[in-house]
Motif scaffolding. Sequence first.
Motif, PDB file in Angstrom:
ATOM      1  N   SER B  55       0.844  -1.186   0.000  1.00  0.00           N
ATOM      2  CA  SER B  55       0.000   0.000   0.000  1.00  0.00           C
ATOM      3  C   SER B  55       0.884   1.242   0.000  1.00  0.00           C
ATOM      4  O   SER B  55       1.943   1.275   0.626  1.00  0.00           O
ATOM      5  N   GLN B  56       0.426   2.276  -0.740  1.00  0.00           N
ATOM      6  CA  GLN B  56       1.105   3.560  -0.874  1.00  0.00           C
ATOM      7  C   GLN B  56       2.445   3.462  -1.588  1.00  0.00           C
ATOM      8  O   GLN B  56       3.243   4.388  -1.542  1.00  0.00           O
ATOM      9  N   GLN B  57       2.655   2.361  -2.272  1.00  0.00           N
ATOM     10  CA  GLN B  57       3.875   2.202  -3.051  1.00  0.00           C
ATOM     11  C   GLN B  57       3.617   2.691  -4.472  1.00  0.00           C
ATOM     12  O   GLN B  57       2.486   2.628  -4.965  1.00  0.00           O
ATOM     13  N   PHE B  58       4.645   3.203  -5.129  1.00  0.00           N
ATOM     14  CA  PHE B  58       4.581   3.597  -6.536  1.00  0.00           C
ATOM     15  C   PHE B  58       5.459   2.603  -7.293  1.00  0.00           C
ATOM     16  O   PHE B  58       6.658   2.567  -7.107  1.00  0.00           O
ATOM     17  N   LYS B 208       3.051  10.564  -8.131  1.00  0.00           N
ATOM     18  CA  LYS B 208       4.002  10.402  -7.035  1.00  0.00           C
ATOM     19  C   LYS B 208       3.450  11.062  -5.767  1.00  0.00           C
ATOM     20  O   LYS B 208       3.453  10.479  -4.686  1.00  0.00           O
ATOM     21  N   THR B 211       0.846   9.070  -3.974  1.00  0.00           N
ATOM     22  CA  THR B 211       1.307   7.981  -3.102  1.00  0.00           C
ATOM     23  C   THR B 211       1.867   8.527  -1.808  1.00  0.00           C
ATOM     24  O   THR B 211       1.747   7.917  -0.756  1.00  0.00           O
ATOM     25  N   ARG B 212       2.472   9.719  -1.894  1.00  0.00           N
ATOM     26  CA  ARG B 212       3.098  10.296  -0.698  1.00  0.00           C
ATOM     27  C   ARG B 212       2.056  10.934   0.217  1.00  0.00           C
ATOM     28  O   ARG B 212       2.035  10.702   1.408  1.00  0.00           O
ATOM     29  N   GLN B 216      -2.331   6.874  -1.891  1.00  0.00           N
ATOM     30  CA  GLN B 216      -2.701   6.056  -3.032  1.00  0.00           C
ATOM     31  C   GLN B 216      -1.608   5.045  -3.363  1.00  0.00           C
ATOM     32  O   GLN B 216      -0.438   5.309  -3.149  1.00  0.00           O
ATOM     33  N   THR B 217      -2.012   3.876  -3.853  1.00  0.00           N
ATOM     34  CA  THR B 217      -1.052   2.921  -4.389  1.00  0.00           C
ATOM     35  C   THR B 217      -1.113   3.037  -5.900  1.00  0.00           C
ATOM     36  O   THR B 217      -2.216   3.117  -6.457  1.00  0.00           O
TER      37      THR B 217
END
Lengths: 864, 257
Positions: B55-58, B208, B211-212, B216-217
């Motif tokens: 989760s929250q990875q790009f 980007k 996600t930060r 969001q993933t």
Amino acid sequence: MFKISWSNLKSHIGRLIASMMAIALGVAFVVGIMGFASAIKNALITSLASQDQNISVIVAPKSSGNFSGFADRRTIPFSTLNQITQISGVKAIYGQIDGPAVILDSHNKPFGSSGLAVSNPDSPLFKMYPLVTGSYPKTNNQVDVDQITYRALKLSLGRSIRFVSISGTPRTFVVVGEVVPPATRAFNSGSFALFTPAETKKFTQATGYTRIDVIANPSVSDTSLRNEIISKIGQSYSVLTGAQAVSAEETKVISATSIIETALLIFAVVAIFVASLVIVNTFRVLVAQRIRQLALLRCVGASKLQVFKLLIYESVLVGLIASLGGIVVGFGLSNLIVKIITASTPSMSSLGVAVTLGPILYGLLVGIFVTVASSLFPIYKATKVAPVEALRIVGEARVTPKTSVFRLIVMIVFFALGLLIIVGGLNTSNAALIATFGGVFIFIGVIVSMPFLVKPMVSFLSFPLKIFGTAIKIGKQNTFRNRNRTAITASALTIGLMLVSLVAVIFYSFSGSVTAQLTKDVPFSYIVSTGKFKTVVPLALVNEFEKSKYFDGIYTESDNVAIVKAVSKGDYTLPKNRFNIATPRRPINTVITRGISTVSYDLFSAYGLKAQSGSLLSYNSGKIIISSSVSKAMEIGIGGVIEFTSETGNITTGTVGAIMQSQNIASNIIVPQSTMNALYTDNGYNYVFLKQSKGISTSAVVSYIQNKSDSYPLVTSENLQTFISNITGKIAVALDIFTALLGFALFIAFIGIANTLSLSVIERTQEFGLLKALGFTKSQIGMTMIFEGFMTSLMGSLIGIILGVIGGYGVIKSISSASIIFSIPWGNLGVYLLVAAVAGVFASLLPARRASRLAPTEAMAQIG
Amino acid sequence: MTTQNQGIAPPDSKSEGVSDKPIAVRLSEATKIYGKIGTESAVIAIDRISLTVNSQQFVSIMGPSGSGKSTLLHCAAGLDSLTYGSAFIGDIDITRLSDTSLTKVRRNNIGFIFQAFNLLPTLTAQQNITLPIELASGKLDRDWFDQLVESLAIKDRLNHLPSELSGGQQQRVAAARAMITKPTVLFADEPTGNLDSKSGSQLLQFLKYSTRSLGQTVVIVTHDAKAAANADVVYVVRDGHIDTVVKDPTVDQLLGI
């Protein structure tokens, strides 16, 4: 969802206009027919009811029931009126008399198609036809003429006019008034005239009253007066109170108009069916063009059901808008027709088409239902789109997948079922009906198989066009690449042309057979009759012909209608049915109406009468001859007894002496003169056939006939050639009417061609750009589209014509044993094909123009 | 499988699982074969790929044309079905779902950005953005909507039709549409493929940022090293296999592969 549908619809409404037009036309046809029928219905009901409203009791002859072509002409004996007068509750009584009376114009020619003399009541208590000018007739030589005739003949008060009665001899009367006729006058071209009661009785040689109107004393109720009248005169008459009579009239009018309405609606159904094919194609194409969009919706979380709903809403909206348009046009058209019909009747200008809820609801229902139903399958297929489709970058116009095995199976099943039904039905008593049913199956089979036919047919038909080069080659490939679409477009035309050709073949064969039969070896050269007036050539004239040296042969024929009933079966065995498909066994006393005629025996061979069993010679000894179809319908054989009831209520019986092969000129039942005389007291014959004596010049004969018939204005004479061409002319007119009614469907089919092509242009925008970039000229691009339209139309109509000819052959073989000779109307069929091909080119002109005008850059730039 | 330095580990390495963030996407032995299996026409598009996205990875998936990277994305996003193996969104195994359930997953758990924007041409920008909510008959989170259009700088274009927007604007509308349902994961297939470099980098900046700051993933497929370099992890796919995994990549590093 609805919002998206609506915005989608708005954005490509242009692509749906043709489909909407198709549906709107179909709906307009339905609404127009309904509006027109109800206008007529209302006018007739109002007019007929106004006659009965203020009458307490109406006595009329009892009807024999409703039979098509059987006009009940029974009357009430004059003595009955005196019986009723004796009843104490009667305040006033009036017996109406009417009968034929044709007006002669200033050239001594009969006016209109018929003429009716009606007695004018001598008391204002009874219904009077309103006067426009002048007064009611008071003396025996005075007459009032209806408004339409009055104006058409440019009459004026005080002018003398001549009337011809049933006896055929004219008499002069003085016009004293112009009256408003009953509403029915607007729909026929017969004149209407009012005489004094005494003169009506004398002039029409009436033997009784048509109806007796009774007005009750204020102290007596209508119902009790009715009961008293019934107990006085018995049960053999119809005795109704005014109110009952009004509702009885209403029922009669409604059933009469609904027959016409239903007949016309059949054509509307064909038109709507064709329109539904246009819809099928439009939705197929629209859905194909939007497949990426639908896939995208699936990607962002739309369920199949939601995609389905989105498209269905759109189709409902299309149906709704189109139906509304069709309803407006339909009412407009029917109003226009009514206005044209009533234009000559100023007093009837109030007759208009009422905008009622019925036709509106019907129109909406039909329009929306047909649109949704025909878009259902393409929409269902669209919901199956995989979400991944959205990710394809280029929305290339895909070439149809190969024609499916499923289609092949369906086709074979329909063909097999159709053949099975036809073969199974052979030799059963309902063979023709069963064969029609089988024919429908085969027809569906052909329609289903049309995608298979596209390639071979177009390749074959376009062979001679090869000289036009590359454009034709491209056009041909375009026609092939979406075979289902081409086939559906063409099949709309196939249906229309199949019906037109079918009817053309039947009519042409019929009229060809009549001509052939009458020119073979007929023993007569002249025919004397009263033509459209359908009364008799007076006996006095026939007797004169008989005495004259100009003829060495005189034959007569009388045509009438009777209700026939089998009293005993005679020598009749039921045909053996191979499949006993639920043929209901009729009871022996089946009642049907039939045309009956007497024919001089010498004419039998001229009419092509051939005995199937028994001997035709038995006719000369007072036996009846019936056709094999009558024998089957009535289940009666040689020695069987038939009871006849005439329109005037006379009853007699006769014994069957022979069964003849069905034929097409004389009636299906031929009775001896004695039987006819027992039924009808006609003072003459409907047709007199004369054979010119040898050694007498034709011109002398013609002037003799002319001279002798001069004193009988209704009598006309024709030579054999004109007689035949009159018969075939009538058949040609019937064919024209039929074709015109189907024209609606054909027109819609051509809208379908234009529609399919325009949608294809949108789809092929990129391709056209490419072709242009490769050096195609504008006209070459246009040519590819025109070729496609031309080929679709040619193919559709050719298949339709072939099916029509085959169907026509089947019909002719099944309706007659031998007498109608199947022949193909090459001329008519050629014209149909030519018109269809030209119309196909016209339908493709607009799409072709659009295609040729695309700029190469614009065309190339357009992505999916 | 080659490995590169700078914190590079094989995909199944435990080191990735140490993150305390929940798993957003997981592929296990994912295999997709086109054509009839066992015949010559069968093409193995992806072959036993396993990977996890937290989760929250790009995450970027890179690879040359025909490498199977798009198939990988389609299968992970439930747009295409796997022949063998399984794919999870959160803890839902989407390989075992009926069409109806899969539709629900697409609706609630997945956002999608396409290369060709794929906006509905008849709807305005705003209508396009709220479409997924409408399809789900859900209630629009107004604050979330405002936040999205604000950060995507499309607030003043909301009432325009797609044809009235620039490519960059269209793609940002598509991004807002993908995120309006707060999906578990946002998939993007060559999102910058049709954009000029400025619009492209704006979009990537936003992804980007999402996600930060928005939690969001994001998983994107691209063949553009510059685009891929924005990710936390890059998987390089070749011939249906994961060839290389690069953590915290640089453009130069990726160009070198």
